[in-house]
Design a protein around this motif. Structure first.
Motif, PDB file in Angstrom:
ATOM      1  N   UNK A 105       0.813  -1.213   0.000  1.00 54.68           N
ATOM      2  CA  UNK A 105       0.000   0.000   0.000  1.00 54.68           C
ATOM      3  C   UNK A 105       0.849   1.266   0.000  1.00 54.68           C
ATOM      4  N   UNK A 106       1.914   1.276   0.783  1.00 49.65           N
ATOM      5  CA  UNK A 106       2.731   2.493   0.868  1.00 49.65           C
ATOM      6  C   UNK A 106       3.556   2.713  -0.394  1.00 49.65           C
ATOM      7  N   UNK A 107       3.962   1.634  -1.034  1.00 50.77           N
ATOM      8  CA  UNK A 107       4.634   1.762  -2.330  1.00 50.77           C
ATOM      9  C   UNK A 107       3.678   2.347  -3.366  1.00 50.77           C
ATOM     10  N   UNK A 321       1.545   7.217   4.578  1.00 50.34           N
ATOM     11  CA  UNK A 321       2.999   7.190   4.637  1.00 50.34           C
ATOM     12  C   UNK A 321       3.426   8.125   5.767  1.00 50.34           C
ATOM     13  N   UNK A 322       4.647   8.007   6.200  1.00 53.56           N
ATOM     14  CA  UNK A 322       5.153   8.916   7.233  1.00 53.56           C
ATOM     15  C   UNK A 322       5.381  10.280   6.604  1.00 53.56           C
ATOM     16  N   UNK A 325       1.804  15.871   6.126  1.00 48.17           N
ATOM     17  CA  UNK A 325       0.487  16.095   5.528  1.00 48.17           C
ATOM     18  C   UNK A 325      -0.497  15.024   5.998  1.00 48.17           C
ATOM     19  N   UNK A 326      -0.039  13.774   6.089  1.00 47.67           N
ATOM     20  CA  UNK A 326      -0.902  12.688   6.551  1.00 47.67           C
ATOM     21  C   UNK A 326      -1.316  12.901   7.996  1.00 47.67           C
ATOM     22  N   UNK A 327      -0.366  13.296   8.842  1.00 46.36           N
ATOM     23  CA  UNK A 327      -0.678  13.524  10.254  1.00 46.36           C
ATOM     24  C   UNK A 327      -1.689  14.656  10.412  1.00 46.36           C
TER      25      UNK A 327
END
Length: 370
Positions: A105-107, A321-322, A325-327
């Motif tokens: 998923x992260x790829x 992903x780390x 923006x995600x946080x």
């Protein structure tokens, strides 16, 4: 894994044919939800005509010129926040892929330039996404693959008296309003406009946000109504009584299933259960067309509990992903989502919340009338 990203209108005829073939064959491999119209190239292209942020990731397991193994439709903001295509509207989301294909998923997110991908109706079997931060919900369906009689037999087995009462409502409606007639595939655009007017009034009356107050949603539904291919069509079904429409539904149909979407009815005939009556006629029409089941969509409602024969499962959540923006996106969205799901899941909270929304709806109606 090779990932090419493009706009839906840039897909070639070979890609559209390959995508459609994957969906067509999915039920044979135990992935019936992947055949849902909300995962079709037609839906993705229609949304892209109204939302400029739609993208398609074409996945290949080998080199750049190898055969595609998957298609991932999504929407993306300039900051890299990704959403399932039609989030808030679509009732089935995920990656359309060949049997046995596995992905990281992260790829995938990195290849799409996404920090996060959010979904609220993830189809079963999307294991790479299901391992992320998700919560599952039932999605009731009406099985008609064995025919109308077999479907009604299942309803009678669960509630003989309730089924007899519902089936008798059509006769009572005919006595009160005139001859009842059902059109499974209505092509009159005026009937679609009537449905949208009813639905807008229902949203306002019940305190919900009026989806058809947004021109792009109205435009999308109208475009899908006119979209017809060998594997996809927008389907408007209408119940008439005394020559006038009393209930209508617009959904999306593929070879295997009918995705229920926008049902509404004339409140003047509400005592006859026109919504349930309409869905029973839809079940008969779908069975005659060779459809396997009608997907009623996520959510527990009294009419769905009566009509369903079983339940699928869909998930809500996000994969990240780390990335800051995600946080930030999670921090903004998580509290409202958690509150909504808590209220919906607990009847003691749901009923007071529903009464509050209806009070808001009555206030809206009073204001518009004054």
């Amino acid at each position: 894994m090779n990932i090419d990203v493009c706009r839906p209108d840039d897909l070639g005829a070979s890609d559209i044919a390959a995508w459609t073939a994957i969906q067509r064959d999915a039920p044979q491999h135990g992935s019936s939800q992947m055949a849902n119209a909300f995962l079709s190239p037609e839906f993705a292209m229609a949304v892209s005509h109204w939302r400029r942020d739609v993208r398609i990731a074409v996945l290949r397991d080998g080199g750049r010129h190898s055969e595609p193994v998957g298609y991932f439709p999504y929407q993306r903001t300039a900051t890299g926040v990704g959403r399932a295509i039609g989030l808030g509207l679509s009732d089935c989301q995920g990656l359309v892929h060949r049997p046995g294909f596995r992905w990281d998923a992260r790829e995938l997110l990195a290849g799409c330039g996404l920090a996060i991908w959010e979904f609220d109706h993830l189809a079963q079997g999307q294991s790479a996404f299901e391992q992320a931060d998700t919560e599952s919900f039932p999605s009731p369906v009406m099985d008609v693959g064995d025919g109308w009689d077999a479907y009604i037999a299942q309803l009678r087995q669960r509630s003989a008296r309730g089924t007899r009462t519902k089936l008798a409502q059509e006769r009572k409606l005919a006595l009160a309003a005139g001859e009842v007639r059902y059109v499974h595939d209505e092509r009159d655009p005026a009937a679609l406009r009537t449905l949208m007017e009813w639905k807008s009034a229902q949203y306002r009356r019940t305190g919900r946000s009026d989806r058809f107050a947004h021109p792009w949603i109205t435009g999308l539904v109208e475009e899908l109504f006119h979209t017809r291919t060998e594997s996809f069509s927008g389907l408007l079904s209408v119940l008439y009584a005394g020559g006038r429409p009393v209930a209508a539904h617009f959904g999306l149909r593929t070879e295997h299933l009918l995705a229920c979407w926008f049902p509404a009815y004339d409140p003047a005939v509400s005592k006859f259960s026109p919504g349930v009556m309409l869905h029973l006629n839809m079940a008969r029409g779908a069975a005659e067309d060779g459809v396997a089941y009608l997907d009623l969509g996520r959510g527990q409602r009294q009419h769905k509990d009566f009509l369903k024969t079983r339940e699928l499962s869909v998930s809500e959540g996000w994969v990240t992903r780390r990335h800051p923006v995600a946080l930030a996106h999670q921090a903004r969205r998580a509290p409202a989502r958690a509150l909504r799901n808590t209220v919906v899941a607990r009847p003691k909270l749901h009923r007071p919340a529903d009464r509050l929304l209806k009070s808001v709806g009555r206030f809206r109606t009073w204001r518009s009338a004054s």
